[in-house]
Design a protein around this motif. Structure first.
Motif, PDB file in Angstrom:
ATOM      1  N   PHE A  42     -46.268 -50.523  54.058  1.00 20.94           N
ATOM      2  CA  PHE A  42     -45.101 -50.221  53.357  1.00 20.94           C
ATOM      3  C   PHE A  42     -45.249 -49.456  53.042  1.00 20.94           C
ATOM      4  O   PHE A  42     -43.928 -49.032  52.949  1.00 20.94           O
ATOM      5  CB  PHE A  42     -45.035 -52.427  52.636  1.00 20.94           C
ATOM      6  N   ALA A  43     -45.987 -49.082  51.878  1.00 20.36           N
ATOM      7  CA  ALA A  43     -46.135 -48.288  51.669  1.00 20.36           C
ATOM      8  C   ALA A  43     -45.596 -46.598  52.005  1.00 20.36           C
ATOM      9  O   ALA A  43     -45.235 -45.919  51.375  1.00 20.36           O
ATOM     10  CB  ALA A  43     -47.536 -47.947  50.172  1.00 20.36           C
ATOM     11  N   GLY A  44     -46.442 -46.867  53.214  1.00 17.39           N
ATOM     12  CA  GLY A  44     -45.682 -45.105  54.175  1.00 17.39           C
ATOM     13  C   GLY A  44     -44.561 -45.226  54.996  1.00 17.39           C
ATOM     14  O   GLY A  44     -44.767 -44.008  54.401  1.00 17.39           O
ATOM     15  N   VAL A  45     -44.118 -46.297  55.512  1.00 16.90           N
ATOM     16  CA  VAL A  45     -42.913 -46.420  55.236  1.00 16.90           C
ATOM     17  C   VAL A  45     -41.946 -45.840  54.505  1.00 16.90           C
ATOM     18  O   VAL A  45     -41.061 -45.003  54.531  1.00 16.90           O
ATOM     19  CB  VAL A  45     -42.512 -47.983  56.158  1.00 16.90           C
ATOM     20  N   ARG A  46     -42.153 -46.498  53.257  1.00 20.42           N
ATOM     21  CA  ARG A  46     -41.013 -46.535  51.992  1.00 20.42           C
ATOM     22  C   ARG A  46     -41.282 -44.566  51.694  1.00 20.42           C
ATOM     23  O   ARG A  46     -40.051 -43.954  51.780  1.00 20.42           O
ATOM     24  CB  ARG A  46     -41.962 -47.002  50.816  1.00 20.42           C
ATOM     25  N   ALA A  47     -42.548 -44.551  51.032  1.00 16.73           N
ATOM     26  CA  ALA A  47     -42.938 -42.320  51.415  1.00 16.73           C
ATOM     27  C   ALA A  47     -42.267 -41.704  52.870  1.00 16.73           C
ATOM     28  O   ALA A  47     -40.871 -40.938  52.205  1.00 16.73           O
ATOM     29  CB  ALA A  47     -44.339 -42.386  51.232  1.00 16.73           C
ATOM     30  N   LEU A  48     -42.285 -42.234  53.981  1.00 13.41           N
ATOM     31  CA  LEU A  48     -41.877 -41.647  55.134  1.00 13.41           C
ATOM     32  C   LEU A  48     -39.913 -41.773  55.156  1.00 13.41           C
ATOM     33  O   LEU A  48     -39.483 -40.331  54.956  1.00 13.41           O
ATOM     34  CB  LEU A  48     -42.234 -42.259  56.257  1.00 13.41           C
ATOM     35  N   THR A  49     -40.113 -42.559  54.738  1.00 14.61           N
ATOM     36  CA  THR A  49     -37.859 -43.081  54.485  1.00 14.61           C
ATOM     37  C   THR A  49     -37.770 -41.926  53.818  1.00 14.61           C
ATOM     38  O   THR A  49     -36.593 -41.656  53.568  1.00 14.61           O
ATOM     39  CB  THR A  49     -37.563 -43.932  54.458  1.00 14.61           C
ATOM     40  N   HIS A  50     -38.275 -41.628  52.619  1.00 23.34           N
ATOM     41  CA  HIS A  50     -37.612 -41.239  51.404  1.00 23.34           C
ATOM     42  C   HIS A  50     -37.281 -39.286  51.679  1.00 23.34           C
ATOM     43  O   HIS A  50     -36.957 -38.890  51.126  1.00 23.34           O
ATOM     44  CB  HIS A  50     -38.262 -41.524  50.042  1.00 23.34           C
ATOM     45  N   TRP A  51     -38.877 -39.933  52.493  1.00 20.87           N
ATOM     46  CA  TRP A  51     -39.483 -38.225  52.782  1.00 20.87           C
ATOM     47  C   TRP A  51     -38.095 -37.690  53.362  1.00 20.87           C
ATOM     48  O   TRP A  51     -37.502 -36.501  53.681  1.00 20.87           O
ATOM     49  CB  TRP A  51     -40.498 -37.682  53.351  1.00 20.87           C
ATOM     50  N   ILE A  52     -37.864 -38.233  54.510  1.00 22.89           N
ATOM     51  CA  ILE A  52     -36.709 -37.979  55.481  1.00 22.89           C
ATOM     52  C   ILE A  52     -35.296 -37.723  54.802  1.00 22.89           C
ATOM     53  O   ILE A  52     -34.466 -36.774  54.940  1.00 22.89           O
ATOM     54  CB  ILE A  52     -36.738 -38.594  56.511  1.00 22.89           C
ATOM     55  N   GLY A  55     -34.104 -34.590  53.247  1.00 27.58           N
ATOM     56  CA  GLY A  55     -34.184 -33.729  53.840  1.00 27.58           C
ATOM     57  C   GLY A  55     -35.034 -33.609  54.935  1.00 27.58           C
ATOM     58  O   GLY A  55     -34.774 -32.042  55.860  1.00 27.58           O
ATOM     59  N   HIS A  56     -35.968 -34.234  55.212  1.00 31.01           N
ATOM     60  CA  HIS A  56     -36.613 -33.372  55.616  1.00 31.01           C
ATOM     61  C   HIS A  56     -37.246 -34.627  57.242  1.00 31.01           C
ATOM     62  O   HIS A  56     -36.355 -35.281  57.627  1.00 31.01           O
ATOM     63  CB  HIS A  56     -38.345 -33.379  55.100  1.00 31.01           C
ATOM     64  N   GLY A  57     -38.264 -33.879  58.149  1.00 36.21           N
ATOM     65  CA  GLY A  57     -38.309 -34.460  59.530  1.00 36.21           C
ATOM     66  C   GLY A  57     -37.069 -34.225  59.879  1.00 36.21           C
ATOM     67  O   GLY A  57     -36.079 -33.432  60.448  1.00 36.21           O
ATOM     68  N   PRO A  58     -36.979 -35.311  60.694  1.00 40.45           N
ATOM     69  CA  PRO A  58     -35.646 -34.700  61.966  1.00 40.45           C
ATOM     70  C   PRO A  58     -34.708 -35.418  61.681  1.00 40.45           C
ATOM     71  O   PRO A  58     -33.984 -35.875  60.971  1.00 40.45           O
ATOM     72  CB  PRO A  58     -36.108 -36.357  63.180  1.00 40.45           C
ATOM     73  N   SER A  59     -33.822 -34.119  62.179  1.00 36.23           N
ATOM     74  CA  SER A  59     -32.074 -34.477  61.988  1.00 36.23           C
ATOM     75  C   SER A  59     -31.443 -35.740  62.093  1.00 36.23           C
ATOM     76  O   SER A  59     -31.933 -36.009  63.196  1.00 36.23           O
ATOM     77  CB  SER A  59     -31.473 -32.915  62.398  1.00 36.23           C
ATOM     78  N   GLY A  60     -30.501 -35.715  60.940  1.00 37.98           N
ATOM     79  CA  GLY A  60     -29.782 -37.975  61.710  1.00 37.98           C
ATOM     80  C   GLY A  60     -30.435 -38.529  61.247  1.00 37.98           C
ATOM     81  O   GLY A  60     -29.959 -39.916  61.009  1.00 37.98           O
TER      82      GLY A  60
END
Length: 163
Positions: A42-52, A55-60
């Motif tokens: 849960f913590a990892g997904v939250r961090a990843l989705t905030h990162w995306i 504006g980071h990570g895959p476009s869209g």
């Protein structure tokens, strides 16, 4: 002084594993592992989705299939289906296996993370109202669950790690 076997002192890790097996039954171990997996996922997904989202990570933002966003709760549902198959048809040693517990906790976290979307049947995932407090609340509950599930183990783990 660490216990010795054949003249070789036990490492902290070995003593910690010994306490884990001594203090928790296999079912209790699986619960602690599942809660830990839920919390970390849960913590990892939250961090990843905030990162995306920043504006980071895959476009869209995230995974897309045929131009449509693929929500990670789908992965969670697939994992839960696999865990259900293990529960219904698997051997007893597989039901309480650490990999099964990790998959179960992770699957639940992937689904809980997008629960608002599932319940409202619309994408309110990034609505500002309450999102941060919901994130914090779930992480606190998950951490608390991990702590409570492991109560027979934590005092002994602390003792082992201090020695």
């Amino acid at each position: 002084m660490p216990e010795e076997k054949a003249g070789v002192p036990k490492t902290r890790w070995t003593r910690l594993k010994d306490e884990w097996g001594r203090r928790l039954e296999p079912g209790e171990q699986a619960v602690v592992i599942a809660w830990s997996s839920f919390t970390a996922t849960f913590a990892g997904v939250r961090a990843l989705t905030h990162w995306i989202r920043d504006g980071h990570g895959p476009s869209g933002g995230g995974i897309s299939l045929n131009g449509k966003h693929f929500h990670h709760y789908n992965i969670g549902i697939g994992l839960l289906a696999a865990i259900g198959a293990v529960a219904v048809r698997g051997e007893e040693r597989h039901r309480r296996h650490p990999v099964t517990a990790i998959a179960y906790g992770s699957a639940l976290a992937l689904i809980v993370d997008e629960l608002a979307l599932l319940m409202d049947l619309k994408d309110v995932y990034w609505a500002r109202e309450g999102r941060t407090s919901v994130d914090a609340a779930v992480i606190v509950v998950a951490s608390g669950g991990t702590f409570v599930a492991g109560l027979p183990f934590w005092p002994h783990a602390r003792r082992v790690l201090r020695s």
